[in-house]
Design a protein around this motif. Structure first.
Motif, mmCIF file in Angstrom:
data_model
loop_
_atom_site.group_PDB
_atom_site.id
_atom_site.type_symbol
_atom_site.label_atom_id
_atom_site.label_comp_id
_atom_site.label_asym_id
_atom_site.label_seq_id
_atom_site.Cartn_x
_atom_site.Cartn_y
_atom_site.Cartn_z
ATOM 1 N N LEU A 11 0.829 -1.200 0.000
ATOM 2 C CA LEU A 11 0.000 0.000 0.000
ATOM 3 C C LEU A 11 0.871 1.261 0.000
ATOM 4 C CD1 LEU A 11 -2.895 0.990 -0.069
ATOM 5 C CD2 LEU A 11 -2.984 0.749 2.412
ATOM 6 N N ASP A 12 1.929 1.250 0.812
ATOM 7 C CA ASP A 12 2.874 2.372 0.811
ATOM 8 C C ASP A 12 3.478 2.560 -0.583
ATOM 9 O OD1 ASP A 12 2.636 2.953 3.579
ATOM 10 O OD2 ASP A 12 4.159 1.451 4.074
ATOM 11 N N MET A 13 3.872 1.444 -1.200
ATOM 12 C CA MET A 13 4.473 1.508 -2.539
ATOM 13 C C MET A 13 3.483 2.083 -3.551
ATOM 14 S SD MET A 13 7.576 0.549 -2.169
ATOM 15 C CE MET A 13 8.200 0.121 -3.784
ATOM 16 N N ALA A 14 2.217 1.701 -3.442
ATOM 17 C CA ALA A 14 1.193 2.224 -4.349
ATOM 18 C C ALA A 14 0.983 3.720 -4.130
ATOM 19 C CB ALA A 14 -0.120 1.459 -4.159
ATOM 20 N N ILE A 15 1.014 4.152 -2.878
ATOM 21 C CA ILE A 15 0.876 5.580 -2.571
ATOM 22 C C ILE A 15 2.052 6.347 -3.159
ATOM 23 C CG2 ILE A 15 0.930 7.300 -0.703
ATOM 24 C CD1 ILE A 15 -0.712 5.221 0.983
ATOM 25 N N MET A 16 3.282 5.840 -2.951
ATOM 26 C CA MET A 16 4.464 6.531 -3.472
ATOM 27 C C MET A 16 4.451 6.580 -5.000
ATOM 28 S SD MET A 16 7.553 5.557 -0.842
ATOM 29 C CE MET A 16 7.334 3.779 -0.872
ATOM 30 N N ALA A 17 4.011 5.504 -5.637
ATOM 31 C CA ALA A 17 3.921 5.492 -7.103
ATOM 32 C C ALA A 17 2.907 6.532 -7.581
ATOM 33 C CB ALA A 17 3.547 4.103 -7.604
ATOM 34 N N SER A 18 1.801 6.658 -6.863
ATOM 35 C CA SER A 18 0.790 7.659 -7.224
ATOM 36 C C SER A 18 1.337 9.074 -7.060
ATOM 37 C CB SER A 18 -0.462 7.500 -6.357
ATOM 38 O OG SER A 18 -1.088 6.265 -6.615
ATOM 39 N N LEU A 19 2.080 9.301 -5.992
ATOM 40 C CA LEU A 19 2.678 10.624 -5.771
ATOM 41 C C LEU A 19 3.676 10.938 -6.871
ATOM 42 C CD1 LEU A 19 3.363 10.516 -1.918
ATOM 43 C CD2 LEU A 19 1.544 11.752 -3.109
ATOM 44 N N GLN A 20 4.428 9.932 -7.269
ATOM 45 C CA GLN A 20 5.473 10.118 -8.268
ATOM 46 C C GLN A 20 4.895 10.518 -9.629
ATOM 47 O OE1 GLN A 20 7.863 6.595 -8.979
ATOM 48 N NE2 GLN A 20 9.691 7.857 -9.013
ATOM 49 N N SER A 21 3.708 10.027 -9.924
ATOM 50 C CA SER A 21 3.116 10.357 -11.214
ATOM 51 C C SER A 21 2.407 11.713 -11.188
ATOM 52 C CB SER A 21 2.158 9.250 -11.663
ATOM 53 O OG SER A 21 1.097 9.112 -10.758
ATOM 54 N N ASP A 42 -7.412 10.272 4.979
ATOM 55 C CA ASP A 42 -6.640 10.379 6.225
ATOM 56 C C ASP A 42 -5.562 9.302 6.298
ATOM 57 O OD1 ASP A 42 -7.988 12.610 7.117
ATOM 58 O OD2 ASP A 42 -9.369 11.489 8.405
ATOM 59 N N GLU A 43 -5.890 8.080 5.840
ATOM 60 C CA GLU A 43 -4.884 7.014 5.857
ATOM 61 C C GLU A 43 -3.751 7.321 4.878
ATOM 62 O OE1 GLU A 43 -4.123 2.221 5.678
ATOM 63 O OE2 GLU A 43 -6.189 2.939 5.562
ATOM 64 N N VAL A 44 -4.085 7.851 3.710
ATOM 65 C CA VAL A 44 -3.055 8.237 2.738
ATOM 66 C C VAL A 44 -2.115 9.257 3.384
ATOM 67 C CG1 VAL A 44 -2.604 9.445 0.559
ATOM 68 C CG2 VAL A 44 -4.444 7.751 0.692
ATOM 69 N N LEU A 45 -2.692 10.285 3.991
ATOM 70 C CA LEU A 45 -1.887 11.343 4.615
ATOM 71 C C LEU A 45 -1.058 10.803 5.778
ATOM 72 C CD1 LEU A 45 -4.513 14.216 4.471
ATOM 73 C CD2 LEU A 45 -2.410 14.021 3.118
ATOM 74 N N SER A 46 -1.630 9.930 6.582
ATOM 75 C CA SER A 46 -0.915 9.333 7.706
ATOM 76 C C SER A 46 0.286 8.527 7.222
ATOM 77 C CB SER A 46 -1.864 8.444 8.514
ATOM 78 O OG SER A 46 -1.154 7.756 9.519
ATOM 79 N N LEU A 52 7.722 10.039 5.428
ATOM 80 C CA LEU A 52 8.592 11.217 5.523
ATOM 81 C C LEU A 52 9.389 11.219 6.825
ATOM 82 C CD1 LEU A 52 6.207 13.956 4.103
ATOM 83 C CD2 LEU A 52 8.444 13.362 3.157
ATOM 84 N N LYS A 53 8.715 10.969 7.942
ATOM 85 C CA LYS A 53 9.372 11.006 9.252
ATOM 86 C C LYS A 53 10.451 9.941 9.401
ATOM 87 C CE LYS A 53 5.896 13.289 12.032
ATOM 88 N NZ LYS A 53 4.921 13.180 13.111
ATOM 89 N N THR A 54 10.259 8.799 8.748
ATOM 90 C CA THR A 54 11.235 7.711 8.875
ATOM 91 C C THR A 54 12.320 7.770 7.803
ATOM 92 O OG1 THR A 54 9.820 6.233 7.590
ATOM 93 C CG2 THR A 54 9.629 6.147 10.009
ATOM 94 N N GLY A 55 12.192 8.726 6.883
ATOM 95 C CA GLY A 55 13.226 8.893 5.868
ATOM 96 C C GLY A 55 13.062 8.009 4.644
ATOM 97 N N VAL A 56 11.985 7.225 4.572
ATOM 98 C CA VAL A 56 11.739 6.440 3.356
ATOM 99 C C VAL A 56 11.514 7.416 2.200
ATOM 100 C CG1 VAL A 56 10.170 4.819 2.196
ATOM 101 C CG2 VAL A 56 10.836 4.433 4.579
ATOM 102 N N LEU A 57 10.701 8.438 2.435
ATOM 103 C CA LEU A 57 10.577 9.568 1.508
ATOM 104 C C LEU A 57 11.452 10.679 2.066
ATOM 105 C CD1 LEU A 57 6.721 9.882 0.801
ATOM 106 C CD2 LEU A 57 8.497 9.171 -0.790
ATOM 107 N N ARG A 58 12.372 11.182 1.264
ATOM 108 C CA ARG A 58 13.249 12.249 1.745
ATOM 109 C C ARG A 58 12.559 13.592 1.731
ATOM 110 N NH1 ARG A 58 18.438 10.771 -1.684
ATOM 111 N NH2 ARG A 58 16.916 11.380 -3.206
ATOM 112 N N ARG A 59 11.734 13.809 0.724
ATOM 113 C CA ARG A 59 11.016 15.076 0.647
ATOM 114 C C ARG A 59 9.798 14.903 -0.226
ATOM 115 N NH1 ARG A 59 11.853 17.898 -4.047
ATOM 116 N NH2 ARG A 59 13.445 17.045 -5.396
ATOM 117 N N PHE A 60 8.913 15.849 -0.112
ATOM 118 C CA PHE A 60 7.695 15.854 -0.908
ATOM 119 C C PHE A 60 7.517 17.282 -1.371
ATOM 120 C CE2 PHE A 60 3.067 16.408 -1.153
ATOM 121 C CZ PHE A 60 2.768 15.416 -2.065
#
Length: 161
Positions: A11-21, A42-46, A52-60
């Motif tokens: 689910l995280d991977m799907a969210i990141m892929a959606s953000l990337q596009s 809310d779950e997407v945002l959470s 972001l907080k754990t550093g998996v995503l460096r920035r948005f």
């Protein structure tokens, strides 16, 4: 929480892929992602917040096209910075709004002695050259070159699978 080991699930991977596009600019930009994944906004945002907080995503943030902003000269500046100054110079450069990328690279003795690379965009080659000359004087760096882009061949992020 930074440094906490988090392994993104599907689910995280799907969210990141959606953000990337890309996301649409509207009142609730994450609602489309939530709807497509069958979860709440809310779950997407959470999940984004945890990533972001754990550093998996460096920035948005937004990705802008320098050409569409009227910045037609893209110069990769390469310079020789003494090893004892590299961290301070890199930190200084990375804080400048005119600098979009900043890297330390290994040198190749007798072949390539430049160890600091950074990208500067400007409306013209002359504006980039003047800015870089001023910056090099300020940083007391004597040896540098500006490698101007001739043509953009590809500009994408690594796609998430």
């Amino acid at each position: 929480m930074k440094g906490t080991k988090v392994i993104p699930d599907s689910l995280d991977m799907a969210i990141m892929a959606s953000l990337q596009s890309g996301i649409e600019i509207k009142d609730e930009p994450f609602s489309d992602i939530a709807k497509s994944l069958g979860i709440s906004q809310d779950e997407v945002l959470s999940r984004i917040n945890i990533l972001l907080k754990t550093g998996v995503l460096r920035r948005f943030g937004a990705s802008v096209s320098p050409l569409r902003m009227g910045l037609h000269a893209n110069g990769m500046v390469v310079c020789k910075v003494p090893a004892y100054r590299i961290a301070r110079v890199g930190q200084f450069l990375s804080r400048l709004k005119e600098v979009t990328h900043c890297y330390q690279r290994r040198t190749i003795p007798k072949v390539w002695g430049y160890n600091m690379f950074f990208m500067v965009h400007g409306s013209s080659r002359r504006s980039v050259e003047e800015y870089v000359a001023s910056l090099m004087r300020r940083l007391r760096i004597k040896e540098h070159e500006i490698l101007f882009s001739v043509k953009e061949l590809k500009k994408t992020s690594i796609p998430l699978q």
